[in-house]
Scaffold this motif. Structure first.
Motif, mmCIF file in Angstrom:
data_model
loop_
_atom_site.group_PDB
_atom_site.id
_atom_site.type_symbol
_atom_site.label_atom_id
_atom_site.label_comp_id
_atom_site.label_asym_id
_atom_site.label_seq_id
_atom_site.Cartn_x
_atom_site.Cartn_y
_atom_site.Cartn_z
ATOM 1 N N ILE A 144 1.206 10.029 0.803
ATOM 2 C CA ILE A 144 1.872 8.751 1.091
ATOM 3 C C ILE A 144 0.873 7.754 1.659
ATOM 4 C CG2 ILE A 144 3.665 7.623 2.464
ATOM 5 C CD1 ILE A 144 5.216 10.256 2.399
ATOM 6 N N TYR A 145 -0.034 8.243 2.510
ATOM 7 C CA TYR A 145 -1.048 7.365 3.109
ATOM 8 C C TYR A 145 -1.947 6.763 2.027
ATOM 9 C CZ TYR A 145 -4.974 5.797 5.936
ATOM 10 O OH TYR A 145 -5.951 5.034 6.509
ATOM 11 N N ILE A 146 -2.362 7.586 1.076
ATOM 12 C CA ILE A 146 -3.194 7.090 -0.021
ATOM 13 C C ILE A 146 -2.437 6.032 -0.826
ATOM 14 C CG2 ILE A 146 -4.310 7.741 -2.193
ATOM 15 C CD1 ILE A 146 -4.788 10.518 -0.913
ATOM 16 N N ALA A 147 -1.161 6.278 -1.087
ATOM 17 C CA ALA A 147 -0.346 5.309 -1.827
ATOM 18 C C ALA A 147 -0.246 3.988 -1.071
ATOM 19 C CB ALA A 147 1.043 5.894 -2.085
ATOM 20 N N GLN A 148 -0.154 4.058 0.246
ATOM 21 C CA GLN A 148 -0.101 2.829 1.055
ATOM 22 C C GLN A 148 -1.326 1.962 0.816
ATOM 23 O OE1 GLN A 148 2.154 4.000 5.236
ATOM 24 N NE2 GLN A 148 -0.012 4.460 5.023
ATOM 25 N N TYR A 179 -2.894 7.608 9.370
ATOM 26 C CA TYR A 179 -3.237 8.818 8.616
ATOM 27 C C TYR A 179 -2.883 10.043 9.458
ATOM 28 C CZ TYR A 179 -7.464 8.545 11.521
ATOM 29 O OH TYR A 179 -8.331 8.458 12.587
ATOM 30 N N PRO A 180 -2.601 11.183 8.835
ATOM 31 C CA PRO A 180 -2.177 12.364 9.600
ATOM 32 C C PRO A 180 -3.284 12.852 10.525
ATOM 33 C CG PRO A 180 -2.554 12.917 7.291
ATOM 34 C CD PRO A 180 -2.603 11.429 7.395
ATOM 35 N N ILE A 181 -2.923 13.179 11.762
ATOM 36 C CA ILE A 181 -3.920 13.552 12.760
ATOM 37 C C ILE A 181 -4.589 14.875 12.428
ATOM 38 C CG2 ILE A 181 -2.358 14.782 14.299
ATOM 39 C CD1 ILE A 181 -3.801 13.371 16.651
ATOM 40 N N LEU A 182 -3.956 15.716 11.610
ATOM 41 C CA LEU A 182 -4.551 16.996 11.217
ATOM 42 C C LEU A 182 -5.295 16.914 9.884
ATOM 43 C CD1 LEU A 182 -1.764 19.553 12.234
ATOM 44 C CD2 LEU A 182 -3.817 18.898 13.499
ATOM 45 N N LEU A 183 -5.553 15.715 9.401
ATOM 46 C CA LEU A 183 -6.253 15.545 8.138
ATOM 47 C C LEU A 183 -7.612 16.234 8.158
ATOM 48 C CD1 LEU A 183 -6.691 14.206 5.343
ATOM 49 C CD2 LEU A 183 -7.548 12.183 6.575
#
Length: 443
Positions: A144-148, A179-183
């Motif tokens: 979802i972050y990439i799509a944003q 972005y997710p903190i565990l990325l």
């Protein structure tokens, strides 16, 4: 109301021995709600819900579980942290004259550090289940972050400061921080422990790498890539390492121009260092940083302004900090008049005692130089403990690299200054001393 409901559900699940579900909710409180359960969604600060959860569970175990507060190297430093917190609270009360309520309001989130005691006691089967679910959540949020960033050019996940979204001058992409903190962690896992994902590892690598570059964070990208290469070398599989490094190079190749411009041209790296070595930090104001874009300089100047103030005081302020009080309290605004800081939308003044931009500024403000020394030692102890067990379990190696990544980027983010951030490294510490077969059911 959503946050309160989730808290009640989490506690009910815990006391009904549905520990995995309970701790997943607790982890959401500690990990920015997985970027989905934000402040506006929860209806309150996630750290407050984490604090209440930790207090209830800790009191329960203290009464019902003999030997709950086990003595370890980490627990000794937790005791020292609580002693430091007590001393800072007493200093705030007697020297600064803050009320007990004001001190509690500013210090309550630090007691989340007590989650160490119930996280390291988890059975390995439960830790494995939690990691698997966290991995799926991180992967979904990464997509979802990439799509944003690349597709819709607008937030799809809840975003607190929609009106302050900026377009990166170099890439033309919007810069989003959700972005997710565990990325970083699961990016390391996908390369260093591919069997965790079985046949899907290469797809996870692609998603995580793409999400990493979409963050457009110079320090984050550089630190993670460097640590990934180090991790590959430490893993000891030379043939696989060379193959993986080639994959990384092929992936990065189309972004060479972007990365070069981001780090050298319009990314302001040169202006950052020019300002740092100019010696004029004390004479700058927010306008200088807005005009020049020297973000690294701004972070150092934020800390420097508070450090100079503390050094000019003569009653132990440099040792114990600016006091435990919320930065938007009227008394804090009367006591301090720092010029540098993001504007507090509630008061209209710069944030006096906290910043999301540099962890060491938060630590200096709250705990003074004693806090700076403690945090360096504390994170060093955790990294050292994981280092000793890196060959025992690839997940522990990934955990070590994850902590190192955030320590290395602590001049560009505030994560390591929060005790909620400590919850996930504590979870990884529970894996030390066990076999890979026991945890993951591999043959």
């Amino acid at each position: 109301m959503v946050g309160l409901f989730l808290l009640i559900v989490a506690l009910c699940l815990y006391f009904c021995r549905k520990t995995v579900g309970s701790l997943l909710i607790f982890m959401s409180f500690c990990l920015d709600g997985f970027q989905v359960l934000t402040l506006s969604v929860l209806g309150g600060k996630s750290s407050d819900y984490a604090f209440i959860y930790v207090v209830v569970v800790t009191v329960y175990h203290a009464i019902c579980t003999p030997g709950y507060f086990r003595r370890t190297v980490i627990s000794r430093y937790i005791n020292l942290f609580l002693l430091m917190l007590l001393c800072c609270s007493l200093f705030s009360y007697f020297h600064y004259g803050f009320s007990l309520y004001q001190i509690f309001q500013a210090s309550r989130e630090y007691y989340v550090i007590l989650c160490y005691y119930f996280l390291v006691r988890l059975p390995l089967r439960q830790v494995s289940s939690i990691l698997k679910i966290l991995s799926c959540l991180t992967l979904c949020v990464s997509i979802i972050y990439i799509a944003q960033v690349l597709v819709v050019h607008a937030p799809l996940l809840p975003y607190e400061n929609v009106d302050k979204i900026e377009v990166d001058e170099t890439t033309g992409l919007i810069r989003l921080y959700n972005y997710p903190i565990l990325l970083y962690f699961f990016l390391f896992v996908s390369f260093l422990y591919p069997s965790f994902y079985k046949q899907k590892a290469k797809y996870v690598r692609g998603v995580c790498l793409m999400a990493l570059f979409c963050t457009l964070g110079r320090s984050g990208i550089a630190s993670v890539v460097l640590l990934l290469i180090i991790g590959l070398l430490l893993s000891g599989r030379l043939t696989i390492n060379l193959k993986t490094l080639c994959v990384i190079c092929l992936f990065v190749l189309p972004f060479i121009g972007l990365v070069r411009d981001r780090f050298v041209s319009n990314g302001k790296t040169q202006s950052d260092f020019a300002f740092l070595f100019s010696g004029d930090l004390a004479d700058m104001n927010m306008g200088d940083f807005t005009k020049e874009g020297a973000t690294l300089t701004y972070r150092f100047a934020w800390v420097y302004e508070r450090y100079v103030y503390l050094r000019q005081q003569n009653n132990g302020e440099l040792l114990w900090g600016l006091g435990l009080i919320s930065g938007n309290q009227p008394k804090a605004l009367k006591m301090y008049d720092f010029k540098l800081g993001l504007t507090n939308k509630d008061t209209g003044y710069p944030h006096q005692l906290g910043t999301p931009d540099i962890a060491w500024g938060n630590i200096l403000s709250r705990f003074g130089m004693i806090g700076i020394v403690f945090y360096i030692i504390f994170w060093g102890i955790i990294i050292r403990k994981m280092w000793k067990s890196r060959k025992e379990d690839p997940i522990v190696l990934c955990g070590m690299l994850y902590v190192m990544a955030y320590v290395m980027t602590s001049v560009a983010g505030s994560s390591i200054s929060y005790t909620t951030f400590m919850a996930f490294p504590f979870l990884i510490l529970s894996l030390i001393g066990t076999t890979q077969k026991t945890k993951y059911g591999e043959s």
